[in-house]
Design an enzyme around this catalytic site. Structure first.
Site, mmCIF file in Angstrom:
data_model
loop_
_atom_site.group_PDB
_atom_site.id
_atom_site.type_symbol
_atom_site.label_atom_id
_atom_site.label_comp_id
_atom_site.label_asym_id
_atom_site.label_seq_id
_atom_site.Cartn_x
_atom_site.Cartn_y
_atom_site.Cartn_z
ATOM 1 N N GLY A 110 0.790 -1.224 0.000
ATOM 2 C CA GLY A 110 0.000 0.000 0.000
ATOM 3 C C GLY A 110 0.822 1.274 0.000
ATOM 4 O O GLY A 110 1.883 1.367 -0.631
ATOM 5 N N SER A 111 0.348 2.260 0.740
ATOM 6 C CA SER A 111 0.906 3.612 0.677
ATOM 7 C C SER A 111 2.337 3.716 1.167
ATOM 8 O O SER A 111 2.971 4.760 1.012
ATOM 9 C CB SER A 111 0.025 4.567 1.484
ATOM 10 O OG SER A 111 -1.273 4.621 0.918
ATOM 11 N N ALA A 112 2.877 2.652 1.766
ATOM 12 C CA ALA A 112 4.288 2.675 2.154
ATOM 13 C C ALA A 112 5.188 2.806 0.932
ATOM 14 O O ALA A 112 6.368 3.139 1.056
ATOM 15 C CB ALA A 112 4.635 1.410 2.940
ATOM 16 N N LYS A 125 4.581 5.033 -1.478
ATOM 17 C CA LYS A 125 4.486 6.409 -1.987
ATOM 18 C C LYS A 125 5.780 7.209 -1.823
ATOM 19 O O LYS A 125 6.122 7.995 -2.716
ATOM 20 C CB LYS A 125 3.314 7.118 -1.316
ATOM 21 C CG LYS A 125 1.953 6.609 -1.789
ATOM 22 C CD LYS A 125 0.798 7.204 -1.002
ATOM 23 C CE LYS A 125 -0.540 6.609 -1.462
ATOM 24 N NZ LYS A 125 -1.672 7.051 -0.633
ATOM 25 N N ASP A 148 -5.046 6.159 6.699
ATOM 26 C CA ASP A 148 -4.234 5.169 5.985
ATOM 27 C C ASP A 148 -3.592 4.192 6.952
ATOM 28 O O ASP A 148 -3.328 4.521 8.080
ATOM 29 C CB ASP A 148 -3.147 5.882 5.193
ATOM 30 C CG ASP A 148 -2.480 4.974 4.192
ATOM 31 O OD1 ASP A 148 -1.351 5.231 3.824
ATOM 32 O OD2 ASP A 148 -3.126 3.991 3.797
#
Length: 609
Positions: free
Chosen positions: A312-314, A316, A609
């Site tokens: 996931g957003s890790a 970004k 998140d």
């Protein structure tokens, strides 16, 4: 030899001249000839006796010398003459970075039977079943009486069990020497060590071979006779390992998670100080591998090295770092985040409406999927793929764990524009938590790719290992510090320790396709201290859920981040990091906590998140 004449002519003529009897001369000559023959026979007999005596002396000397050697030698099991290699039971110890023993050998015994020597097989079977509850008396009796000459009963037994078997008094029950692998800390560092078992076995010895983890990866080194007296030193810090496992176990229970992962790595060297995967096991009692079902259901499954997850957003920060490195943006560049974002028949949403424009820094702070997607497509598929390759995301992690070498990231078959955008915010690519920790080390340490390792060494990366510039690294560090200071990871804003990091919450894929809406992988990838990072910490929870005000939350900000915060609070003192307190912050109370108003706003952010 010239024979003497019996009647020498000269003597006969002389005797006749003197008037003597010539026949006496013949008698004298016969007597002289007989005496000479006796002397020669005596000499031959004496020579034979001397030779025979010398042979006896040499023979008894050789026998005596051999008996002396045999009496001084250590008795060993007789071996056939087929030229088979001897069984080496020795194995080097494994120690942590400070010399604390993690694995060693101890001497015990094995138990076997020679059924033909048993006096009362039925009684022996009954008493053995009483000593060893897993044995069946009836089955043993059948095996003792079916005509076989040899039977293994137990590969290893304790001293107490040996004494009880000895007290049975059966001459057909025999013991063999054994060395077995002992893990004195039990389940601590189980997935690092892996475990060991028996290879080739004989009555007098058994070969110890690694079955998983570092025991398997470094098996030849540990079994090398030239190295057996030199312990294998790991980079693991036993105190940090224990602390991380304890925090992770409590966090897993508090968050009702199916599993948990924790990785503590030195940012500058890649040396792993602690690595935990839960649930775990005791290597002294290693369970059998599963033969069916989901491998992740087994405690043997190493989630840190084997678990491939969409994190996931890790991801970004990697997307932002690539765009900054290419000169396309700066942390303050404004990006279009108006949503939803349409791409063909696909739609990309944000958790909340963050407005039409966000800076690159705020894309990370608020964890905007749309903003990350626009950054990713701006860099392009080729640049993204090349960058992820440089930071180690496209190949197995080169760490000294046998499981890691067999775990290849799951990549899109067609690296399309859509794949580029979804990978930009951590979907469409599945990697292990070890991959993520390695990449974050490069973001934190000035842009140098480390080689993750669990072996203690003095290796450090150099300019040849550079993946981003020092400036990009510094700007990324500052952005990730803001994620903790005022973004989705605010719960990790620990007084005295400046933490930087990024949350990531990813829905778990279903076996039949699609994603589960109520099952997630929540991750917090971080490093600390933020201004001069020394350690990278990655915490992931599998299917966490926490209940707050009767509402279920699965996002990383409310599951993984609190666990990571507790871990940092425990680990920092163990690692020798002293807290550093900045000047008074109006948003903090006198005791270092957050004011109610600020805490409420940060709580709202953490749910994003």
């Amino acid at each position: 030899m010239i024979r003497r004449p019996l009647r020498p002519l000269a003597r006969v003529l002389s005797a006749r001249a003197e008037g003597s009897d010539p026949d006496l001369i013949e008698a004298e000559e016969r007597a002289a000839r007989l005496a000479q023959r006796h002397r020669e026979e005596r000499r031959k007999a004496e020579t034979r006796l001397m030779l025979l005596g010398a042979v006896f002396i040499l023979g008894f000397t050789a026998v005596g010398a051999r008996m002396t050697l045999l009496s001084a030698a250590v008795p060993v099991e007789p071996r056939g003459s087929a030229g088979s290699e001897p069984i080496h039971a020795q194995r080097a110890d494994i120690v942590d970075r400070d010399g604390a023993v993690l694995a060693t050998n101890i001497v015990t015994a094995s138990l076997y039977a020679q059924p033909r020597d048993l006096i009362d097989p039925a009684n022996a079977a009954r008493q053995l079943a009483g000593i060893f509850p897993d044995l069946d008396a009836g089955d043993l009796t059948r095996k003792f009486t079916d005509g076989r000459k040899f039977l293994w009963i137990k590969r290893t037994i304790s001293p107490e069990q040996r004494q009880r078997v000895h007290d049975i008094g059966e001459p057909g029950l025999l013991f063999g020497p054994r060395e077995v692998r002992l893990y004195p800390n039990g389940a601590v560092a189980a997935h690092i060590l892996g475990g060991a078992g028996f290879g080739r076995e004989g009555v007098g010895a058994a070969e110890i071979v690694g079955t998983a983890g570092v025991e398997r990866q470094m098996d030849s080194r540990l079994r090398d006779p030239a190295e057996v007296d030199t312990p294998l030193r790991l980079s693991i810090d036993l105190d940090a390992q224990v602390a991380l496992e304890e925090v992770l176990a409590k966090g897993m229970a508090d968050m009702n998670a199916r599993g948990a992962v924790g990785i503590l790595m030195e940012a500058d060297t890649g040396q792993i100080r602690a690595l935990a995967s839960l649930p775990d096991f005791d290597p002294n009692l290693r369970p059998a591998p599963p033969v069916s079902g989901d491998p992740a259901d087994s405690p043997l499954f190493n989630r840190a090295a084997q678990g491939r997850y969409e994190l996931g957003s890790a991801f970004k920060p990697l997307t932002a770092a690539l765009a900054i490195e290419r000169g396309e943006v700066t942390p303050h560049t404004m990006i279009d985040t108006k949503g939803p974002m349409k791409w063909g028949r696909y739609t990309i949403h944000d958790f909340h409406d963050y407005g039409d424009r966000l800076s690159v820094e705020d894309i990370l702070v608020h964890s905007s999927n749309i903003g990350a997607a626009r950054l990713a497509i701006g860099s392009g598929a080729a640049a993204q793929k090349a960058f992820l390759g440089r930071v180690g995301m496209l190949a197995p992690v080169p760490v000294e764990l046998s499981e890691a070498a067999r775990t290849t990231p799951m990549l899109p078959r067609n690296w399309s524009d859509l794949s580029t955008m979804t990978i930009g915010f951590g979907h469409g690519i599945a990697v292990t938590p070890l991959h993520l920790a390695t990449a974050y080390a490069a973001l934190a340490n000035g842009g140098l790719l480390v080689h993750p390792s669990i072996l203690a060494s003095d290796w450090r990366p150099g300019e040849a290992d550079r993946v981003i510039s020092a400036r990009t690294s510094a700007e990324t560090r500052e952005m990730l510090r803001q994620v903790v200071a005022r973004g989705t990871a605010n719960i990790a804003d620990i007084p005295g320790y400046d933490v930087a990091g990024k949350t990531g919450t990813a829905d778990k894929p279903l076996p039949q396709g699609g994603y589960a809406r109520d099952k997630t992988i929540s991750t917090f990838a971080s490093f600390f201290p933020a201004d001069h990072p020394e350690y990278v910490l990655v915490v992931s929870l599998d299917e966490p859920v926490t209940i707050i005000n009767k509402t279920a939350f699965r996002t990383a900000g409310l599951t993984a981040v609190p666990v990571a915060a507790k871990a940092i609070e425990r680990l920092a003192p163990v690692l020798g990091l002293r807290p550093e307190y900045p000047p008074a912050d109006p948003g903090r109370t006198a005791d270092g906590g957050k004011s109610p108003e600020r805490a409420a706003s940060l709580y709202t952010l953490a749910g994003n998140d």
